[in-house]
Motif scaffolding. Structure first.
Motif, PDB file in Angstrom:
ATOM      1  N   GLY A 115    -172.581  11.316  10.746  1.00  0.00           N
ATOM      2  CA  GLY A 115    -170.966  11.181  11.286  1.00  0.00           C
ATOM      3  C   GLY A 115    -170.200  10.999  10.156  1.00  0.00           C
ATOM      4  O   GLY A 115    -170.430  11.279   8.499  1.00  0.00           O
ATOM      5  N   PRO A 116    -168.480  10.475   9.999  1.00  0.00           N
ATOM      6  CA  PRO A 116    -167.807  10.710   9.426  1.00  0.00           C
ATOM      7  C   PRO A 116    -167.787  10.177   8.370  1.00  0.00           C
ATOM      8  O   PRO A 116    -168.242   8.296   8.117  1.00  0.00           O
ATOM      9  N   ALA A 117    -167.611  11.104   6.770  1.00  0.00           N
ATOM     10  CA  ALA A 117    -167.626   9.789   6.036  1.00  0.00           C
ATOM     11  C   ALA A 117    -166.496  10.479   5.398  1.00  0.00           C
ATOM     12  O   ALA A 117    -165.615  11.067   4.991  1.00  0.00           O
ATOM     13  N   TYR A 118    -166.709   9.236   4.072  1.00  0.00           N
ATOM     14  CA  TYR A 118    -165.240   9.257   3.020  1.00  0.00           C
ATOM     15  C   TYR A 118    -166.447   9.778   1.692  1.00  0.00           C
ATOM     16  O   TYR A 118    -166.699   8.773   1.555  1.00  0.00           O
ATOM     17  N   MET A 119    -165.200  10.201   0.716  1.00  0.00           N
ATOM     18  CA  MET A 119    -165.683  10.850  -0.646  1.00  0.00           C
ATOM     19  C   MET A 119    -164.239  10.200  -1.664  1.00  0.00           C
ATOM     20  O   MET A 119    -163.870  10.693  -1.390  1.00  0.00           O
ATOM     21  N   THR A 120    -165.016   9.187  -2.228  1.00  0.00           N
ATOM     22  CA  THR A 120    -164.108   8.740  -3.041  1.00  0.00           C
ATOM     23  C   THR A 120    -164.869   8.413  -4.581  1.00  0.00           C
ATOM     24  O   THR A 120    -166.380   8.097  -4.597  1.00  0.00           O
ATOM     25  N   LEU A 156    -172.409  17.416   4.641  1.00  0.00           N
ATOM     26  CA  LEU A 156    -171.544  16.201   5.745  1.00  0.00           C
ATOM     27  C   LEU A 156    -170.505  16.318   5.789  1.00  0.00           C
ATOM     28  O   LEU A 156    -169.050  17.349   6.410  1.00  0.00           O
ATOM     29  N   ASN A 157    -169.718  15.511   7.097  1.00  0.00           N
ATOM     30  CA  ASN A 157    -168.438  15.550   7.914  1.00  0.00           C
ATOM     31  C   ASN A 157    -167.874  14.695   7.414  1.00  0.00           C
ATOM     32  O   ASN A 157    -167.368  13.070   7.404  1.00  0.00           O
ATOM     33  N   PHE A 158    -167.389  14.880   6.188  1.00  0.00           N
ATOM     34  CA  PHE A 158    -166.592  14.136   5.395  1.00  0.00           C
ATOM     35  C   PHE A 158    -164.772  14.660   6.086  1.00  0.00           C
ATOM     36  O   PHE A 158    -164.312  15.667   5.880  1.00  0.00           O
ATOM     37  N   VAL A 159    -164.011  13.369   6.782  1.00  0.00           N
ATOM     38  CA  VAL A 159    -163.162  13.393   7.063  1.00  0.00           C
ATOM     39  C   VAL A 159    -161.919  12.560   6.028  1.00  0.00           C
ATOM     40  O   VAL A 159    -161.182  12.992   6.365  1.00  0.00           O
ATOM     41  N   GLY A 160    -162.090  12.663   4.738  1.00  0.00           N
ATOM     42  CA  GLY A 160    -161.578  12.350   4.062  1.00  0.00           C
ATOM     43  C   GLY A 160    -161.986  11.860   2.493  1.00  0.00           C
ATOM     44  O   GLY A 160    -163.348  11.609   2.224  1.00  0.00           O
ATOM     45  N   GLY A 161    -161.092  11.946   0.931  1.00  0.00           N
ATOM     46  CA  GLY A 161    -161.495  12.339  -0.121  1.00  0.00           C
ATOM     47  C   GLY A 161    -160.437  11.036  -0.874  1.00  0.00           C
ATOM     48  O   GLY A 161    -158.996  11.913  -1.099  1.00  0.00           O
ATOM     49  N   GLY A 182    -163.235  22.764  -1.348  1.00  0.00           N
ATOM     50  CA  GLY A 182    -164.194  24.229  -0.900  1.00  0.00           C
ATOM     51  C   GLY A 182    -165.611  23.717  -1.196  1.00  0.00           C
ATOM     52  O   GLY A 182    -165.225  24.456   0.404  1.00  0.00           O
ATOM     53  N   LEU A 183    -165.710  22.353   0.059  1.00  0.00           N
ATOM     54  CA  LEU A 183    -166.564  22.562   0.318  1.00  0.00           C
ATOM     55  C   LEU A 183    -165.682  22.291   1.979  1.00  0.00           C
ATOM     56  O   LEU A 183    -166.359  22.824   2.989  1.00  0.00           O
ATOM     57  N   LEU A 184    -164.419  22.256   1.756  1.00  0.00           N
ATOM     58  CA  LEU A 184    -163.879  22.291   3.205  1.00  0.00           C
ATOM     59  C   LEU A 184    -163.825  23.750   3.617  1.00  0.00           C
ATOM     60  O   LEU A 184    -163.665  23.823   4.692  1.00  0.00           O
TER      61      LEU A 184
END
Ligand SMILES: [Mn+2]
Length: 320
Positions: A235-240, A277-282, A310-312
Protein backbone atom coordinates in the motif's frame (compact mmCIF):
# COMPACT_ATOMS: atom_id res chain seq x y z
CA UNK A 1 45.24 31.82 -26.98
CA UNK A 2 43.14 30.31 -24.23
CA UNK A 3 40.61 27.57 -24.80
CA UNK A 4 36.92 28.40 -24.97
CA UNK A 5 35.20 27.83 -21.61
CA UNK A 6 31.72 26.38 -21.31
CA UNK A 7 29.29 28.88 -19.78
CA UNK A 8 26.92 26.46 -18.15
CA UNK A 9 26.89 27.98 -14.69
CA UNK A 10 24.08 28.92 -12.31
CA UNK A 11 21.83 26.15 -13.53
CA UNK A 12 19.55 26.95 -10.60
CA UNK A 13 18.41 30.07 -12.47
CA UNK A 14 19.70 29.75 -16.01
CA UNK A 15 19.25 26.05 -16.69
CA UNK A 16 17.38 25.38 -19.91
CA UNK A 17 16.23 21.89 -18.94
CA UNK A 18 14.69 20.35 -15.84
CA UNK A 19 16.55 17.15 -16.69
CA UNK A 20 20.23 16.23 -16.68
CA UNK A 21 23.16 17.51 -14.64
CA UNK A 22 24.56 21.02 -14.65
CA UNK A 23 28.28 20.14 -14.51
CA UNK A 24 29.23 23.37 -12.76
CA UNK A 25 32.01 23.45 -10.19
CA UNK A 26 30.99 22.10 -6.79
CA UNK A 27 32.53 25.09 -5.05
CA UNK A 28 30.78 27.82 -7.05
CA UNK A 29 27.56 28.99 -8.57
CA UNK A 30 24.00 29.57 -7.43
CA UNK A 31 22.79 26.86 -5.06
CA UNK A 32 19.60 24.85 -5.29
CA UNK A 33 18.91 21.23 -4.47
CA UNK A 34 21.22 19.28 -6.80
CA UNK A 35 21.46 22.42 -8.99
CA UNK A 36 17.87 21.86 -10.08
CA UNK A 37 16.13 24.78 -11.72
CA UNK A 38 14.14 26.89 -9.25
CA UNK A 39 10.58 26.91 -10.48
CA UNK A 40 7.01 27.07 -9.27
CA UNK A 41 5.73 25.89 -12.63
CA UNK A 42 5.12 22.18 -12.16
CA UNK A 43 3.81 21.45 -15.65
CA UNK A 44 5.33 18.15 -16.72
CA UNK A 45 7.36 17.86 -13.51
CA UNK A 46 7.81 14.44 -11.90
CA UNK A 47 9.40 15.57 -8.64
CA UNK A 48 9.41 18.79 -6.63
CA UNK A 49 11.96 19.26 -3.86
CA UNK A 50 10.78 21.79 -1.30
CA UNK A 51 12.29 23.38 1.81
CA UNK A 52 10.37 24.01 5.05
CA UNK A 53 12.56 26.30 7.17
CA UNK A 54 10.59 25.92 10.39
CA UNK A 55 12.13 25.07 13.78
CA UNK A 56 9.92 26.73 16.39
CA UNK A 57 8.69 23.42 17.86
CA UNK A 58 11.97 21.93 19.08
CA UNK A 59 12.43 20.68 22.66
CA UNK A 60 16.16 21.37 22.74
CA UNK A 61 18.47 23.07 20.23
CA UNK A 62 16.90 25.22 17.51
CA UNK A 63 18.53 25.58 14.09
CA UNK A 64 16.75 23.21 11.70
CA UNK A 65 15.31 26.27 9.94
CA UNK A 66 18.70 26.36 8.22
CA UNK A 67 18.31 22.72 7.15
CA UNK A 68 17.05 23.43 3.63
CA UNK A 69 20.00 25.76 2.97
CA UNK A 70 22.46 23.25 4.41
CA UNK A 71 21.15 20.33 2.39
CA UNK A 72 21.03 22.37 -0.81
CA UNK A 73 24.63 23.49 -0.31
CA UNK A 74 25.83 19.96 0.46
CA UNK A 75 23.96 18.49 -2.52
CA UNK A 76 26.18 20.44 -4.93
CA UNK A 77 28.86 17.80 -4.32
CA UNK A 78 26.79 15.18 -6.07
CA UNK A 79 25.20 16.88 -9.06
CA UNK A 80 25.97 15.83 -12.59
CA UNK A 81 27.33 12.37 -11.89
CA UNK A 82 25.79 8.92 -12.03
CA UNK A 83 24.55 8.54 -8.46
CA UNK A 84 25.92 5.75 -6.36
CA UNK A 85 24.79 3.00 -6.02
CA UNK A 86 22.17 3.42 -8.76
CA UNK A 87 24.69 3.83 -11.61
CA UNK A 88 22.61 6.56 -13.19
CA UNK A 89 21.80 10.23 -12.89
CA UNK A 90 18.21 10.23 -11.54
CA UNK A 91 17.58 13.48 -13.37
CA UNK A 92 18.02 11.80 -16.72
CA UNK A 93 14.68 10.08 -16.05
CA UNK A 94 12.95 12.39 -13.57
CA UNK A 95 12.01 15.95 -14.45
CA UNK A 96 12.75 17.68 -11.15
CA UNK A 97 12.69 21.26 -9.90
CA UNK A 98 13.60 22.96 -6.65
CA UNK A 99 10.31 24.54 -5.61
CA UNK A 100 12.02 26.85 -3.13
CA UNK A 101 10.83 27.16 0.46
CA UNK A 102 7.50 27.13 2.23
CA UNK A 103 6.18 30.63 2.90
CA UNK A 104 4.91 31.55 6.35
CA UNK A 105 5.06 34.32 8.97
CA UNK A 106 7.41 33.16 11.75
CA UNK A 107 5.52 35.40 14.17
CA UNK A 108 2.21 33.60 13.67
CA UNK A 109 2.99 30.09 14.80
CA UNK A 110 -0.60 28.86 14.96
CA UNK A 111 -1.03 29.57 11.25
CA UNK A 112 2.10 27.71 10.13
CA UNK A 113 0.73 24.12 10.03
CA UNK A 114 -2.03 25.30 7.70
CA UNK A 115 0.45 27.07 5.43
CA UNK A 116 2.63 23.97 5.17
CA UNK A 117 -0.35 21.75 4.45
CA UNK A 118 -1.98 24.00 1.86
CA UNK A 119 1.25 24.72 -0.03
CA UNK A 120 2.11 21.00 -0.03
CA UNK A 121 -1.39 20.27 -1.34
CA UNK A 122 -0.87 22.75 -4.17
CA UNK A 123 2.32 20.92 -5.18
CA UNK A 124 0.63 17.52 -5.00
CA UNK A 125 -2.34 18.76 -7.05
CA UNK A 126 0.03 19.18 -9.99
CA UNK A 127 0.69 15.45 -9.97
CA UNK A 128 4.34 15.89 -8.98
CA UNK A 129 5.90 13.72 -6.29
CA UNK A 130 6.98 15.84 -3.31
CA UNK A 131 10.16 15.45 -1.30
CA UNK A 132 10.51 17.97 1.53
CA UNK A 133 13.55 19.18 3.46
CA UNK A 134 12.91 20.37 7.04
CA UNK A 135 12.76 22.01 9.33
CA UNK A 136 12.07 20.21 12.59
CA UNK A 137 10.01 17.03 12.75
CA UNK A 138 6.73 18.82 13.40
CA UNK A 139 6.58 19.59 9.67
CA UNK A 140 5.87 15.95 8.86
CA UNK A 141 2.42 16.28 10.47
CA UNK A 142 1.01 18.85 7.99
CA UNK A 143 2.90 17.09 5.18
CA UNK A 144 1.15 13.83 6.07
CA UNK A 145 -2.22 15.61 6.06
CA UNK A 146 -1.58 16.87 2.53
CA UNK A 147 -0.47 13.46 1.27
CA UNK A 148 -3.33 11.62 3.00
CA UNK A 149 -5.89 13.96 1.42
CA UNK A 150 -4.67 12.64 -1.92
CA UNK A 151 -3.88 8.99 -1.17
CA UNK A 152 -5.85 8.02 1.93
CA UNK A 153 -4.23 6.64 5.09
CA UNK A 154 -0.55 5.84 4.68
CA UNK A 155 2.04 3.47 6.07
CA UNK A 156 4.79 5.42 7.84
CA UNK A 157 8.44 4.42 7.53
CA UNK A 158 10.13 6.56 10.18
CA UNK A 159 13.88 6.67 10.64
CA UNK A 160 14.39 8.33 14.02
CA UNK A 161 16.05 8.17 17.43
CA UNK A 162 12.70 9.14 18.97
CA UNK A 163 9.21 7.71 18.64
CA UNK A 164 7.59 11.16 18.47
CA UNK A 165 4.51 9.78 20.20
CA UNK A 166 4.47 12.12 23.18
CA UNK A 167 1.05 13.22 24.33
CA UNK A 168 -0.48 16.40 23.09
CA UNK A 169 -3.93 17.90 23.33
CA UNK A 170 -4.39 17.97 19.59
CA UNK A 171 -3.13 21.47 18.97
CA UNK A 172 0.45 21.57 20.27
CA UNK A 173 3.13 22.54 17.77
CA UNK A 174 5.79 20.14 18.99
CA UNK A 175 8.41 18.11 17.13
CA UNK A 176 7.92 15.17 19.51
CA UNK A 177 4.24 14.43 18.92
CA UNK A 178 3.60 14.11 15.20
CA UNK A 179 3.53 10.29 15.03
CA UNK A 180 1.05 9.86 17.88
CA UNK A 181 -1.21 12.52 16.47
CA UNK A 182 -1.03 11.00 12.99
CA UNK A 183 -2.21 7.67 14.45
CA UNK A 184 -5.02 9.25 16.49
CA UNK A 185 -6.24 11.22 13.47
CA UNK A 186 -6.14 8.21 11.18
CA UNK A 187 -3.48 9.69 8.90
CA UNK A 188 -1.25 6.65 9.21
CA UNK A 189 -2.12 3.00 9.71
CA UNK A 190 -0.02 1.89 12.70
CA UNK A 191 -0.34 -1.77 11.69
CA UNK A 192 1.57 -0.99 8.50
CA UNK A 193 4.01 1.49 10.07
CA UNK A 194 7.48 1.03 11.49
CA UNK A 195 10.20 3.05 13.19
CA UNK A 196 13.89 2.35 12.69
CA UNK A 197 16.77 3.37 14.94
CA UNK A 198 14.77 4.19 18.09
CA UNK A 199 16.85 4.64 21.26
CA UNK A 200 14.69 6.62 23.66
CA UNK A 201 11.53 5.73 25.60
CA UNK A 202 8.18 7.39 25.05
CA UNK A 203 4.97 6.70 27.01
CA UNK A 204 3.38 4.68 24.20
CA UNK A 205 4.15 3.12 20.83
CA UNK A 206 0.72 3.97 19.38
CA UNK A 207 0.84 0.54 17.74
CA UNK A 208 3.83 1.08 15.46
CA UNK A 209 6.49 -1.61 15.14
CA UNK A 210 9.91 -0.54 16.41
CA UNK A 211 13.41 -1.57 15.39
CA UNK A 212 15.66 -0.29 18.17
CA UNK A 213 19.15 1.02 17.61
CA UNK A 214 20.60 -1.92 19.54
CA UNK A 215 18.91 -4.41 17.17
CA UNK A 216 20.78 -3.23 14.09
CA UNK A 217 23.82 -5.48 14.43
CA UNK A 218 21.80 -8.56 15.27
CA UNK A 219 19.35 -8.10 12.39
CA UNK A 220 21.80 -6.85 9.79
CA UNK A 221 20.79 -4.70 6.83
CA UNK A 222 18.84 -7.50 5.13
CA UNK A 223 17.00 -8.37 8.32
CA UNK A 224 15.98 -4.76 8.82
CA UNK A 225 14.76 -4.26 5.25
CA UNK A 226 12.84 -7.57 5.42
CA UNK A 227 11.01 -6.42 8.55
CA UNK A 228 10.17 -3.05 7.02
CA UNK A 229 8.87 -4.59 3.81
CA UNK A 230 6.83 -7.22 5.67
CA UNK A 231 5.26 -4.52 7.84
CA UNK A 232 4.50 -1.97 5.14
CA UNK A 233 3.30 -4.24 2.33
CA UNK A 234 2.22 -2.90 -1.04
CA UNK A 235 0.00 0.00 0.00
CA UNK A 236 0.94 3.68 -0.22
CA UNK A 237 3.70 4.68 2.19
CA UNK A 238 5.43 7.84 3.41
CA UNK A 239 9.13 7.95 4.31
CA UNK A 240 10.29 10.38 6.98
CA UNK A 241 13.95 10.52 7.92
CA UNK A 242 14.87 12.37 11.11
CA UNK A 243 18.60 12.83 10.73
CA UNK A 244 19.02 12.01 14.43
CA UNK A 245 18.39 8.38 13.45
CA UNK A 246 22.10 8.54 12.70
CA UNK A 247 24.60 8.41 15.53
CA UNK A 248 25.93 11.86 16.54
CA UNK A 249 29.25 10.74 15.04
CA UNK A 250 27.53 10.75 11.64
CA UNK A 251 25.10 13.59 12.27
CA UNK A 252 26.28 16.00 14.97
CA UNK A 253 24.33 18.85 13.41
CA UNK A 254 20.90 18.19 14.83
CA UNK A 255 18.68 19.37 17.67
CA UNK A 256 18.30 16.29 19.88
CA UNK A 257 21.22 13.90 19.25
CA UNK A 258 21.24 10.46 20.90
CA UNK A 259 24.23 8.11 21.05
CA UNK A 260 24.10 4.57 19.73
CA UNK A 261 22.55 5.35 16.38
CA UNK A 262 22.94 4.08 12.86
CA UNK A 263 25.95 4.84 10.74
CA UNK A 264 25.24 6.67 7.53
CA UNK A 265 26.30 3.51 5.66
CA UNK A 266 23.75 1.40 7.55
CA UNK A 267 20.92 3.89 7.07
CA UNK A 268 21.60 4.43 3.36
CA UNK A 269 21.87 0.68 2.80
CA UNK A 270 18.53 0.09 4.52
CA UNK A 271 16.88 2.83 2.49
CA UNK A 272 18.48 1.47 -0.69
CA UNK A 273 16.77 -1.86 0.03
CA UNK A 274 13.25 -0.37 0.05
CA UNK A 275 12.79 0.16 -3.68
CA UNK A 276 9.85 -2.23 -3.87
CA UNK A 277 7.75 -0.11 -1.48
CA UNK A 278 5.12 2.25 -2.83
CA UNK A 279 6.41 5.56 -1.47
CA UNK A 280 4.11 8.46 -2.35
CA UNK A 281 6.13 11.12 -0.51
CA UNK A 282 9.05 11.68 1.80
CA UNK A 283 11.11 14.09 3.82
CA UNK A 284 14.38 14.55 5.64
CA UNK A 285 14.22 16.69 8.78
CA UNK A 286 16.16 18.05 11.76
CA UNK A 287 19.39 18.98 9.96
CA UNK A 288 20.74 21.92 12.00
CA UNK A 289 23.92 23.15 10.31
CA UNK A 290 25.03 25.42 13.18
CA UNK A 291 26.04 22.35 15.24
CA UNK A 292 27.61 20.60 12.26
CA UNK A 293 31.26 20.01 11.49
CA UNK A 294 32.61 20.00 7.94
CA UNK A 295 29.04 19.63 6.64
CA UNK A 296 28.86 15.99 7.85
CA UNK A 297 25.18 16.22 8.70
CA UNK A 298 24.15 18.25 5.67
CA UNK A 299 25.95 15.78 3.41
CA UNK A 300 24.16 12.92 5.15
CA UNK A 301 20.84 14.72 4.69
CA UNK A 302 21.52 15.30 1.00
CA UNK A 303 22.51 11.63 0.64
CA UNK A 304 19.25 10.48 2.21
CA UNK A 305 17.31 12.69 -0.20
CA UNK A 306 19.34 11.46 -3.14
CA UNK A 307 18.94 7.80 -2.18
CA UNK A 308 15.17 8.25 -1.91
CA UNK A 309 15.15 10.00 -5.30
CA UNK A 310 17.30 7.19 -6.72
CA UNK A 311 14.60 4.70 -5.74
CA UNK A 312 11.99 6.80 -7.57
CA UNK A 313 14.21 7.09 -10.64
CA UNK A 314 14.93 3.38 -10.69
CA UNK A 315 11.22 2.61 -10.51
CA UNK A 316 10.51 5.06 -13.32
CA UNK A 317 13.24 3.56 -15.48
CA UNK A 318 11.97 0.02 -14.90
CA UNK A 319 8.43 1.13 -15.79
CA UNK A 320 9.89 2.41 -19.09
MN1 LIG B 1 11.74 12.84 15.03
Amino acid sequence: MSAELPRETDNAFLGKSVKGGSHEPTYAGALSFMRRRYSRDLTGIDLAVWGIPFDASVSNRPGARFGPQGVRRASAIFDGDPQYPFEMDPFEVLACVDYGDCVFDYGRNADIPGHIQSQASDILASGAHLFSIGGDHFVTYPLLKAHVAKHGPLALVQFDAHQDTWNDEGDRIDHGTFTGRAVREGLIDPDRSIQIGIRTHAPETCGLEIIHGYEMDELGIGGVTDRIKARVGNGPAYMTFDIDCLDPAFAPGTGTPVSGGLSSREALSVLRGLGSLNFVGGDVVEVAPAYDHADITSIAGASVALTYIGLLAEKRKQAG
